[in-house]
Design a protein around this motif. Structure first.
Motif, PDB file in Angstrom:
ATOM      1  N   LEU A  37      -9.450 -37.083 -41.410  1.00 56.34           N
ATOM      2  CA  LEU A  37      -8.102 -36.507 -41.450  1.00 56.34           C
ATOM      3  C   LEU A  37      -8.115 -35.048 -41.006  1.00 56.34           C
ATOM      4  CD1 LEU A  37      -6.602 -38.091 -44.677  1.00 56.34           C
ATOM      5  CD2 LEU A  37      -6.073 -38.615 -42.310  1.00 56.34           C
ATOM      6  N   ALA A  38      -9.164 -34.317 -41.359  1.00 52.34           N
ATOM      7  CA  ALA A  38      -9.280 -32.929 -40.917  1.00 52.34           C
ATOM      8  C   ALA A  38      -9.392 -32.869 -39.397  1.00 52.34           C
ATOM      9  CB  ALA A  38     -10.475 -32.264 -41.579  1.00 52.34           C
ATOM     10  N   ALA A  39     -10.166 -33.772 -38.806  1.00 50.86           N
ATOM     11  CA  ALA A  39     -10.290 -33.806 -37.344  1.00 50.86           C
ATOM     12  C   ALA A  39      -8.944 -34.136 -36.703  1.00 50.86           C
ATOM     13  CB  ALA A  39     -11.344 -34.831 -36.930  1.00 50.86           C
ATOM     14  N   ALA A  40      -8.196 -35.058 -37.294  1.00 51.54           N
ATOM     15  CA  ALA A  40      -6.871 -35.401 -36.766  1.00 51.54           C
ATOM     16  C   ALA A  40      -5.923 -34.209 -36.870  1.00 51.54           C
ATOM     17  CB  ALA A  40      -6.316 -36.609 -37.506  1.00 51.54           C
ATOM     18  N   CYS A  41      -6.007 -33.463 -37.964  1.00 50.95           N
ATOM     19  CA  CYS A  41      -5.164 -32.268 -38.122  1.00 50.95           C
ATOM     20  C   CYS A  41      -5.504 -31.220 -37.065  1.00 50.95           C
ATOM     21  CB  CYS A  41      -5.326 -31.668 -39.512  1.00 50.95           C
ATOM     22  SG  CYS A  41      -4.573 -32.637 -40.809  1.00 50.95           S
ATOM     23  N   GLY A  62     -13.919 -27.235 -40.177  1.00 50.40           N
ATOM     24  CA  GLY A  62     -14.750 -27.067 -41.367  1.00 50.40           C
ATOM     25  C   GLY A  62     -13.930 -26.734 -42.603  1.00 50.40           C
ATOM     26  N   VAL A  63     -12.996 -25.812 -42.450  1.00 47.85           N
ATOM     27  CA  VAL A  63     -12.164 -25.403 -43.592  1.00 47.85           C
ATOM     28  C   VAL A  63     -11.288 -26.558 -44.063  1.00 47.85           C
ATOM     29  CG1 VAL A  63     -10.255 -23.895 -44.268  1.00 47.85           C
ATOM     30  CG2 VAL A  63     -12.215 -22.951 -43.049  1.00 47.85           C
ATOM     31  N   LEU A  64     -10.670 -27.250 -43.117  1.00 51.10           N
ATOM     32  CA  LEU A  64      -9.812 -28.380 -43.493  1.00 51.10           C
ATOM     33  C   LEU A  64     -10.610 -29.521 -44.121  1.00 51.10           C
ATOM     34  CD1 LEU A  64      -7.279 -28.517 -40.522  1.00 51.10           C
ATOM     35  CD2 LEU A  64      -6.802 -27.885 -42.892  1.00 51.10           C
ATOM     36  N   SER A  65     -11.819 -29.756 -43.630  1.00 50.99           N
ATOM     37  CA  SER A  65     -12.662 -30.805 -44.218  1.00 50.99           C
ATOM     38  C   SER A  65     -12.961 -30.498 -45.678  1.00 50.99           C
ATOM     39  CB  SER A  65     -13.974 -30.944 -43.445  1.00 50.99           C
ATOM     40  OG  SER A  65     -13.747 -31.379 -42.149  1.00 50.99           O
ATOM     41  N   THR A  68      -9.526 -30.531 -47.829  1.00 54.35           N
ATOM     42  CA  THR A  68      -8.991 -31.858 -48.157  1.00 54.35           C
ATOM     43  C   THR A  68      -9.878 -32.578 -49.168  1.00 54.35           C
ATOM     44  OG1 THR A  68     -10.077 -32.782 -46.203  1.00 54.35           O
ATOM     45  CG2 THR A  68      -7.749 -32.185 -45.985  1.00 54.35           C
ATOM     46  N   ALA A  69     -11.189 -32.446 -49.028  1.00 52.51           N
ATOM     47  CA  ALA A  69     -12.100 -33.103 -49.966  1.00 52.51           C
ATOM     48  C   ALA A  69     -11.972 -32.511 -51.364  1.00 52.51           C
ATOM     49  CB  ALA A  69     -13.540 -32.986 -49.475  1.00 52.51           C
ATOM     50  N   VAL A  70     -11.884 -31.197 -51.470  1.00 56.92           N
ATOM     51  CA  VAL A  70     -11.758 -30.546 -52.781  1.00 56.92           C
ATOM     52  C   VAL A  70     -10.418 -30.889 -53.429  1.00 56.92           C
ATOM     53  CG1 VAL A  70     -11.522 -28.296 -53.909  1.00 56.92           C
ATOM     54  CG2 VAL A  70     -13.395 -28.704 -52.318  1.00 56.92           C
ATOM     55  N   LEU A  71      -9.345 -30.870 -52.639  1.00 60.67           N
ATOM     56  CA  LEU A  71      -8.034 -31.212 -53.208  1.00 60.67           C
ATOM     57  C   LEU A  71      -8.012 -32.646 -53.719  1.00 60.67           C
ATOM     58  CD1 LEU A  71      -5.580 -29.467 -50.732  1.00 60.67           C
ATOM     59  CD2 LEU A  71      -6.074 -28.833 -53.100  1.00 60.67           C
ATOM     60  N   TRP A  72      -8.588 -33.570 -52.968  1.00 60.72           N
ATOM     61  CA  TRP A  72      -8.645 -34.963 -53.421  1.00 60.72           C
ATOM     62  C   TRP A  72      -9.503 -35.092 -54.677  1.00 60.72           C
ATOM     63  CZ3 TRP A  72      -5.964 -39.078 -53.325  1.00 60.72           C
ATOM     64  CH2 TRP A  72      -6.515 -40.277 -53.740  1.00 60.72           C
ATOM     65  N   TRP A  73     -10.635 -34.397 -54.694  1.00 63.31           N
ATOM     66  CA  TRP A  73     -11.519 -34.450 -55.859  1.00 63.31           C
ATOM     67  C   TRP A  73     -10.796 -33.922 -57.096  1.00 63.31           C
ATOM     68  CZ3 TRP A  73     -13.762 -30.380 -58.728  1.00 63.31           C
ATOM     69  CH2 TRP A  73     -14.736 -30.789 -59.632  1.00 63.31           C
ATOM     70  N   ARG A  74     -10.074 -32.821 -56.962  1.00 62.47           N
ATOM     71  CA  ARG A  74      -9.338 -32.260 -58.106  1.00 62.47           C
ATOM     72  C   ARG A  74      -8.230 -33.208 -58.554  1.00 62.47           C
ATOM     73  NH1 ARG A  74      -7.454 -26.434 -57.521  1.00 62.47           N
ATOM     74  NH2 ARG A  74      -7.250 -26.665 -59.767  1.00 62.47           N
TER      75      ARG A  74
END
Length: 149
Positions: A37-41, A62-65, A68-74
């Motif tokens: 999803l980060a690559a698509a963004c 890198g930042v978006l990857s 997005t992973a941290v937000l989903w984890w939280r």
């Protein structure tokens, strides 16, 4: 190599994102979903801003990857709730603290009790059949008992 990096288009990022999402379908367990999803963004941002330098594209990726992973984890951590069946898959744990009659005498530290329609192997002090025992713990399929009276 450097020339191709300096001329990345949105198609490159969308292709990478699609490839990562396809690989996710084959069982990555959610890890590649957020990177895809980060690559698509980044692909969408590159479409909107075609003169975006390749270094900034990789930094955004890198930042978006990570974001997005941290937000989903939280979100997953906050949505997790305690089970309404904490004893599920821990057969026998519901017997701890209850009293039973020895079905088979405890000899050499081993005997049996009957709980419902199931015979359980127990360990504890030697006692004759028919004695009252209380379950004080569990070690796998072996219940630990003590005399109660």
């Amino acid at each position: 190599m450097w020339d191709s990096l300096q001329h990345l288009s949105y198609w490159n990022w969308l292709a990478v994102g699609t490839l990562l999402l396809i690989l996710e379908v084959f069982g990555a367990g959610g890890y590649l979903l957020w990177i895809g999803l980060a690559a698509a963004c980044v692909g969408v941002l590159t479409f909107l801003f075609p003169e975006l330098p390749w270094t900034l594209q990789f930094i955004l990726f890198g930042v978006l990857s990570v974001l997005t992973a941290v937000l989903w984890w939280r979100r997953q951590r906050s949505a997790a709730k305690p089970s309404d069946q904490p004893g599920l898959n821990r057969r026998g744990s519901e017997l701890v603290g209850r009293q039973f009659v020895l079905y088979e005498a405890i000899a050499s530290g081993r005997g049996k009790i009957k709980a419902g329609d199931t015979l359980w192997l127990v360990s504890g002090p030697d006692l004759p059949a028919g004695s009252q025992v209380r379950v004080i713990g569990q070690d796998g399929v072996l219940l630990k008992v003590e005399a109660s009276g």
